[in-house]
Design an enzyme around this catalytic site. Structure first.
Site, PDB file in Angstrom:
ATOM      1  N   CYS A 227       0.710  -1.304   0.012  1.00 36.01           N
ATOM      2  CA  CYS A 227       0.075   0.041   0.063  1.00 36.01           C
ATOM      3  C   CYS A 227       0.824   1.301   0.040  1.00 36.01           C
ATOM      4  CB  CYS A 227      -0.785   0.018   1.211  1.00 36.01           C
ATOM      5  SG  CYS A 227      -1.727   1.503   1.757  1.00 36.01           S
TER       6      CYS A 227
ATOM      7  N   VAL B 105      -6.139   1.836   6.507  1.00 35.72           N
ATOM      8  CA  VAL B 105      -4.860   1.984   6.799  1.00 35.72           C
ATOM      9  C   VAL B 105      -4.088   2.842   6.223  1.00 35.72           C
ATOM     10  CG1 VAL B 105      -4.702  -0.366   7.910  1.00 35.72           C
ATOM     11  CG2 VAL B 105      -4.506  -0.243   5.361  1.00 35.72           C
TER      12      VAL B 105
ATOM     13  N   GLU C 127      -5.847   8.624   8.448  1.00 31.48           N
ATOM     14  CA  GLU C 127      -5.470   9.486   7.450  1.00 31.48           C
ATOM     15  C   GLU C 127      -4.047   9.957   7.334  1.00 31.48           C
ATOM     16  OE1 GLU C 127      -7.580  10.554   4.837  1.00 31.48           O
ATOM     17  OE2 GLU C 127      -8.798   9.020   6.057  1.00 31.48           O
TER      18      GLU C 127
HETATM   19  N1  LIG Z   1      -7.808   8.488   2.988  1.00 28.68           N
HETATM   20  C1  LIG Z   1      -6.934   7.420   3.361  1.00 28.68           C
HETATM   21  C2  LIG Z   1      -6.662   6.409   2.156  1.00 28.68           C
HETATM   22  C3  LIG Z   1      -5.649   5.183   2.683  1.00 28.68           C
HETATM   23  C4  LIG Z   1      -6.191   3.939   1.826  1.00 28.68           C
HETATM   24  O1  LIG Z   1      -6.757   4.079   0.801  1.00 28.68           O
HETATM   25  N2  LIG Z   1      -5.827   2.877   2.421  1.00 28.68           N
HETATM   26  C5  LIG Z   1      -6.378   1.641   1.885  1.00 28.68           C
HETATM   27  C6  LIG Z   1      -5.537   0.364   1.837  1.00 28.68           C
HETATM   28  S1  LIG Z   1      -4.240   1.029   0.647  1.00 28.68           S
HETATM   29  C7  LIG Z   1      -7.469   1.208   2.626  1.00 28.68           C
HETATM   30  O2  LIG Z   1      -7.372   0.980   4.101  1.00 28.68           O
HETATM   31  N3  LIG Z   1      -8.763   0.514   2.228  1.00 28.68           N
HETATM   32  C8  LIG Z   1      -9.938   0.222   2.999  1.00 28.68           C
HETATM   33  C9  LIG Z   1     -10.652   1.111   3.456  1.00 28.68           C
HETATM   34  O3  LIG Z   1     -10.631   2.339   3.353  1.00 28.68           O
HETATM   35  O4  LIG Z   1     -11.957   0.943   3.965  1.00 28.68           O
HETATM   36  C10 LIG Z   1      -5.711   7.936   4.138  1.00 28.68           C
HETATM   37  O5  LIG Z   1      -5.201   8.627   3.526  1.00 28.68           O
HETATM   38  O6  LIG Z   1      -5.019   7.134   4.905  1.00 28.68           O
END
Ligand SMILES: N[C@@H](CCC(=O)N[C@@H](CS)C(=O)NCC(=O)O)C(=O)O
Length: 207
Positions: A19, A59, A71
């Site tokens: 990620c 995450v 975030e």
């Molecule tokens: N807005 C979040 C985006 C992070 C993100 O897209 N994480 C993904 C994994 S690469 C995730 O946790 N996806 C599952 C979800 O958001 O429910 C940040 O900045 O932390």
């Protein structure tokens, strides 16, 4: 998994195995030599404790004693303030604002393309082309200074290097004339902290 012996583990980081956002936080922690417990999760099946801690179940999620942060940008800025050495932001307001704007643009324009590059659909092909074209358009910025928009490594590099690391695995190849971008990546990748920032899955993304 303790990644450094420089400080006692007080932090827990929930992270995916591959990620760009989580990698950004692991790179900051590695650059600062901060030890932490790494909890690898599948973001599609978040564990109960993460569901309880973070309303978005996303995450990276960082736990520092009673503090729960999520975030990525918020976590990144917190870590730079909580562990000030080495600093990952310049001191003067103008340079700080420039780097923050660069990170904001990365988050808005480039990082969302990473997920879209997966697969063989027309959309994935369009995302690869857009990422390649956008990065090539920024070539002068990679030539202008040792690190991105800055003479020292910064939070902007911690956001950008995970993307550059993934380019070939995403099917984005850059022409020889763009070697300044590869050179930029190598400067960061050969740092021992970068190797420590990678999960086993991410190590395999590049030869
Ligand atoms: N807005 C979040 C985006 C992070 C993100 O897209 N994480 C993904 C994994 S690469 C995730 O946790 N996806 C599952 C979800 O958001 O429910 C940040 O900045 O932390």
């Amino acid at each position: 998994m303790a990644l450094s012996t420089r400080s006692r583990t007080v932090l827990t980081l929930y992270s995916a195995r591959d990620c760009v956002h989580c990698h950004r936080i692991r790179l900051i922690l590695a650059a600062k030599g901060v030890a932490y417990e790494l909890v690898l999760v599948d973001p599609a099946k978040p564990p109960e404790d993460l569901i309880d801690l973070n309303p978005y179940h996303s995450v990276p999620t960082l736990i520092d004693r009673d503090l729960v942060l999520y975030e990525t940008g918020v976590v990144a800025e917190y870590l730079d303030e909580r562990y000030p050495h080495p600093p990952l932001m310049p001191i003067d307001p103008l340079s700080r604002a420039r780097l923050r704007l660069a990170v904001a643009r990365l988050e808005k324009d480039w990082l969302p393309l990473v997920e879209q590059c997966a697969g063989n659909s027309k959309n994935a092909e369009a995302a690869r082309k857009r990422l390649r074209d956008d990065i090539l358009a920024a070539l002068p910025l990679f030539k202008a200074s040792k690190f991105f928009l800055n003479p020292e490594m910064s939070l902007a590099d911690c956001a950008l290097a995970p993307l550059i690391w993934r380019l070939s695995s995403l099917g984005v190849s850059l022409p020889k004339e763009a070697h300044a971008i590869q050179d930029y990546g190598e400067r960061i990748f050969r740092n021992p902290g970068f190797a420590r920032s990678l999960t086993p899955d991410e190590k395999l993304l590049r030869d």
